[in-house]
Structures are given as structure tokens and as C-alpha cells.
Design a protein around this motif. Structure first.
Motif, mmCIF file in Angstrom:
data_model
loop_
_atom_site.group_PDB
_atom_site.id
_atom_site.type_symbol
_atom_site.label_atom_id
_atom_site.label_comp_id
_atom_site.label_asym_id
_atom_site.label_seq_id
_atom_site.Cartn_x
_atom_site.Cartn_y
_atom_site.Cartn_z
ATOM 1 N N ASP A 95 15.029 7.900 7.314
ATOM 2 C CA ASP A 95 13.853 7.407 8.027
ATOM 3 C C ASP A 95 13.011 6.623 7.027
ATOM 4 O OD1 ASP A 95 11.580 6.991 9.535
ATOM 5 O OD2 ASP A 95 11.151 9.113 9.863
ATOM 6 N N GLN A 96 12.575 5.449 7.415
ATOM 7 C CA GLN A 96 11.816 4.589 6.511
ATOM 8 C C GLN A 96 10.310 4.842 6.580
ATOM 9 O OE1 GLN A 96 13.198 2.396 4.119
ATOM 10 N NE2 GLN A 96 14.774 3.841 4.686
ATOM 11 N N SER A 97 9.913 5.946 7.170
ATOM 12 C CA SER A 97 8.517 6.374 7.201
ATOM 13 C C SER A 97 7.574 5.301 7.741
ATOM 14 C CB SER A 97 8.058 6.817 5.806
ATOM 15 O OG SER A 97 8.861 7.850 5.344
ATOM 16 N N LEU A 98 7.961 4.702 8.832
ATOM 17 C CA LEU A 98 7.100 3.706 9.457
ATOM 18 C C LEU A 98 6.411 4.255 10.702
ATOM 19 C CD1 LEU A 98 9.176 0.433 9.105
ATOM 20 C CD2 LEU A 98 7.016 0.976 8.029
ATOM 21 N N HIS A 99 6.451 5.559 10.855
ATOM 22 C CA HIS A 99 5.798 6.189 12.001
ATOM 23 C C HIS A 99 4.289 6.125 11.821
ATOM 24 C CE1 HIS A 99 4.894 8.908 15.215
ATOM 25 N NE2 HIS A 99 4.329 9.756 14.392
ATOM 26 N N ILE A 158 1.169 0.361 6.682
ATOM 27 C CA ILE A 158 2.289 0.565 7.613
ATOM 28 C C ILE A 158 2.048 -0.222 8.905
ATOM 29 C CG2 ILE A 158 3.541 2.263 8.999
ATOM 30 C CD1 ILE A 158 3.134 4.216 6.628
ATOM 31 N N LEU A 159 0.816 -0.254 9.385
ATOM 32 C CA LEU A 159 0.493 -1.060 10.558
ATOM 33 C C LEU A 159 0.821 -2.525 10.291
ATOM 34 C CD1 LEU A 159 -0.926 -1.444 13.366
ATOM 35 C CD2 LEU A 159 -3.020 -1.857 12.046
ATOM 36 N N ARG A 160 0.432 -3.004 9.139
ATOM 37 C CA ARG A 160 0.720 -4.396 8.789
ATOM 38 C C ARG A 160 2.219 -4.655 8.681
ATOM 39 N NH1 ARG A 160 -3.994 -5.690 4.270
ATOM 40 N NH2 ARG A 160 -5.662 -6.055 5.803
ATOM 41 N N ILE A 161 2.952 -3.685 8.156
ATOM 42 C CA ILE A 161 4.409 -3.829 8.055
ATOM 43 C C ILE A 161 5.018 -3.896 9.464
ATOM 44 C CG2 ILE A 161 6.565 -2.686 7.349
ATOM 45 C CD1 ILE A 161 5.105 -3.960 4.985
ATOM 46 N N HIS A 162 4.503 -3.101 10.414
ATOM 47 C CA HIS A 162 4.974 -3.185 11.800
ATOM 48 C C HIS A 162 4.832 -4.618 12.308
ATOM 49 C CE1 HIS A 162 4.985 1.165 13.466
ATOM 50 N NE2 HIS A 162 5.195 1.202 12.165
ATOM 51 N N THR A 180 3.561 -12.439 -2.935
ATOM 52 C CA THR A 180 4.139 -11.481 -3.880
ATOM 53 C C THR A 180 3.706 -10.054 -3.559
ATOM 54 O OG1 THR A 180 4.221 -13.171 -5.592
ATOM 55 C CG2 THR A 180 4.350 -10.873 -6.317
ATOM 56 N N SER A 181 2.421 -9.846 -3.256
ATOM 57 C CA SER A 181 1.972 -8.487 -2.930
ATOM 58 C C SER A 181 2.580 -8.028 -1.608
ATOM 59 C CB SER A 181 0.443 -8.399 -2.905
ATOM 60 O OG SER A 181 -0.109 -9.278 -1.947
ATOM 61 N N PHE A 182 2.775 -8.952 -0.673
ATOM 62 C CA PHE A 182 3.449 -8.610 0.582
ATOM 63 C C PHE A 182 4.893 -8.197 0.328
ATOM 64 C CE2 PHE A 182 6.226 -10.453 3.988
ATOM 65 C CZ PHE A 182 6.087 -9.403 4.882
ATOM 66 N N PHE A 211 6.335 -4.599 1.286
ATOM 67 C CA PHE A 211 7.424 -4.585 2.267
ATOM 68 C C PHE A 211 8.653 -3.896 1.679
ATOM 69 C CE2 PHE A 211 10.959 -6.197 4.737
ATOM 70 C CZ PHE A 211 10.462 -6.324 6.026
ATOM 71 N N THR A 212 9.008 -4.273 0.459
ATOM 72 C CA THR A 212 10.190 -3.704 -0.196
ATOM 73 C C THR A 212 10.018 -2.206 -0.417
ATOM 74 O OG1 THR A 212 10.630 -5.824 -1.256
ATOM 75 C CG2 THR A 212 11.715 -3.891 -2.205
ATOM 76 N N ALA A 213 8.818 -1.789 -0.826
ATOM 77 C CA ALA A 213 8.569 -0.363 -1.072
ATOM 78 C C ALA A 213 8.703 0.466 0.201
ATOM 79 C CB ALA A 213 7.180 -0.181 -1.674
ATOM 80 N N ILE A 214 8.323 -0.096 1.338
ATOM 81 C CA ILE A 214 8.340 0.665 2.585
ATOM 82 C C ILE A 214 9.640 0.488 3.353
ATOM 83 C CG2 ILE A 214 7.243 0.862 4.857
ATOM 84 C CD1 ILE A 214 4.571 0.402 3.420
ATOM 85 N N VAL A 215 10.142 -0.720 3.439
ATOM 86 C CA VAL A 215 11.331 -0.994 4.250
ATOM 87 C C VAL A 215 12.621 -0.804 3.454
ATOM 88 C CG1 VAL A 215 12.484 -2.760 5.670
ATOM 89 C CG2 VAL A 215 10.007 -2.517 5.748
ATOM 90 N N GLY A 216 12.551 -0.979 2.140
ATOM 91 C CA GLY A 216 13.737 -0.763 1.314
ATOM 92 C C GLY A 216 14.506 -2.033 1.006
ATOM 93 N N GLN A 217 14.005 -3.170 1.448
ATOM 94 C CA GLN A 217 14.605 -4.457 1.130
ATOM 95 C C GLN A 217 13.517 -5.522 1.226
ATOM 96 O OE1 GLN A 217 17.625 -5.542 4.006
ATOM 97 N NE2 GLN A 217 16.536 -4.527 5.647
#
Length: 179
Positions: A62-66, A124-128, A153-155, A159-165
Motif C-alpha cells: 500500500d502506498q499510503s495514499l489514504h 497526500i491530497l496534492r499527490i492525489h 524538483t520539490s514536487f 511524489f517519488t517519496a510517496i508513490v515510489g517512482q
């Protein structure tokens, strides 16, 4: 986007809330095969593919995007303002003034009700929203700006830290020709 129906009786081992998962190559191909409109499959073949999908989902991290939903009216008002415009840079104090709560109260509510910090929840909301932008073909730079990051770059790092890529790799996996 692919939609797969999994009967309720088969969902016991799956997580009990919406989630985002890393998709293994096997899971990807099983989902594509199940949802291919061009091929007709027997009910038994669909059942076997569905069993593979369930097995792979159980094992997928689970990528913890809940994003949990708040119960407190003040916190719900604050999170709704953020949902309406995830790119805004409002502080807890600014949200508090709008919703009738202090920054300290909102911070406590984020931790107590949602189990996370304000910054983590907003990220996480922004990543959604970023996932939706990237899926629709928007560039990484445009997505970063629209979703509230000060620079690409900060995005990319968040993104990489939360989504994994990286966002670019994520977009490449959406196009079967890019794999």
C-alpha cells in the motif's frame, strides 16, 4: 483507467479502505487481460484472472495514499477548503481564521482524528490531484505548479517519496507503448 469488479466475499483479505498500490508486472497484465474489451473470456477464465488479481493485491505494498475523513466540523471545513484548491499555500492559522479554530486546535485535530500532520495530509491530497493531472497528460512542471509545489524538483522528490517512482516514470507506465 481500468475497472475490475471483485465480489464482496472475495474482499476479506484486502485492505478496508481505498488505497493505491504498486502494480507488479503480473498484476498489470492480469488487469489488462481482464479488462480487454476485444477478447471474450469464459467465466472460468475471468474467475482465474480475478484470483490472480486478488492474490497480487494482497501482496502489493500500500502506498499510503489514504486520506481519512474528519468528523470535527472545524477540521472538515478546513480540509474542504484544501480539497477545493489543493495548490493553495494557506497555513493552519489562515485556515483556522476561516473555519473558526486556532492553528493549535487544527493541528491537534489533524493528529487526533486523522492520525497525521497537516503538512503530510496536504501533501497526500496534492499527490492525489497530481496523479489525476499526470494521468490526463499534463506535464510534470504544470502539475507541480497547479498542485502547489514551488518548483518541479520539490514536487518530484515528494511524489517519488510517496508513490515510489518519479512522475515521469509514472506517466510512462500509463502508456503501454512506453513500457
Amino acid at each position: 483507467m481500468r475497472l475490475v469488479v471483485i465480489p464482496a466475499e472475495s474482499c476479506a483479505a484486502l485492505i478496508g479502505h481505498p488505497g493505491v498500490f504498486m502494480v507488479s508486472p503480473l498484476l498489470r497484465e492480469a488487469l489488462l487481460s481482464m479488462t480487454d474489451q476485444q477478447k471474450s473470456r469464459s467465466a472460468q477464465a475471468v474467475d482465474r484472472l480475478r484470483a490472480v488479481v486478488i492474490d497480487e493485491l494482497i501482496e502489493a505494498p500500500d502506498q499510503s495514499l489514504h486520506l481519512p475523513e474528519p468528523r470535527d466540523d472545524r477540521l472538515r471545513a478546513a480540509t474542504e477548503l484544501l480539497r477545493l484548491d489543493p495548490g493553495q499555500s494557506a497555513t493552519l492559522a489562515e485556515l483556522g481564521r476561516t473555519t473558526g479554530a486556532s492553528a493549535r486546535t487544527l493541528s491537534r485535530l489533524f493528529h487526533d482524528e486523522l492520525g497525521t500532520s497537516f503538512i503530510r495530509w496536504r501533501t497526500i491530497l496534492r499527490i492525489h490531484h497530481a496523479l489525476a493531472h499526470l494521468t490526463s497528460g499534463r506535464s510534470v512542471t504544470d502539475t507541480a505548479i497547479e498542485c502547489g509545489w514551488s518548483n518541479p524538483t520539490s514536487f518530484i522528490d515528494a511524489f517519488t517519496a510517496i508513490v515510489g517512482q518519479t512522475p515521469g516514470r509514472y506517466q510512462a507506465t500509463l502508456d503501454p507503448r512506453g513500457m
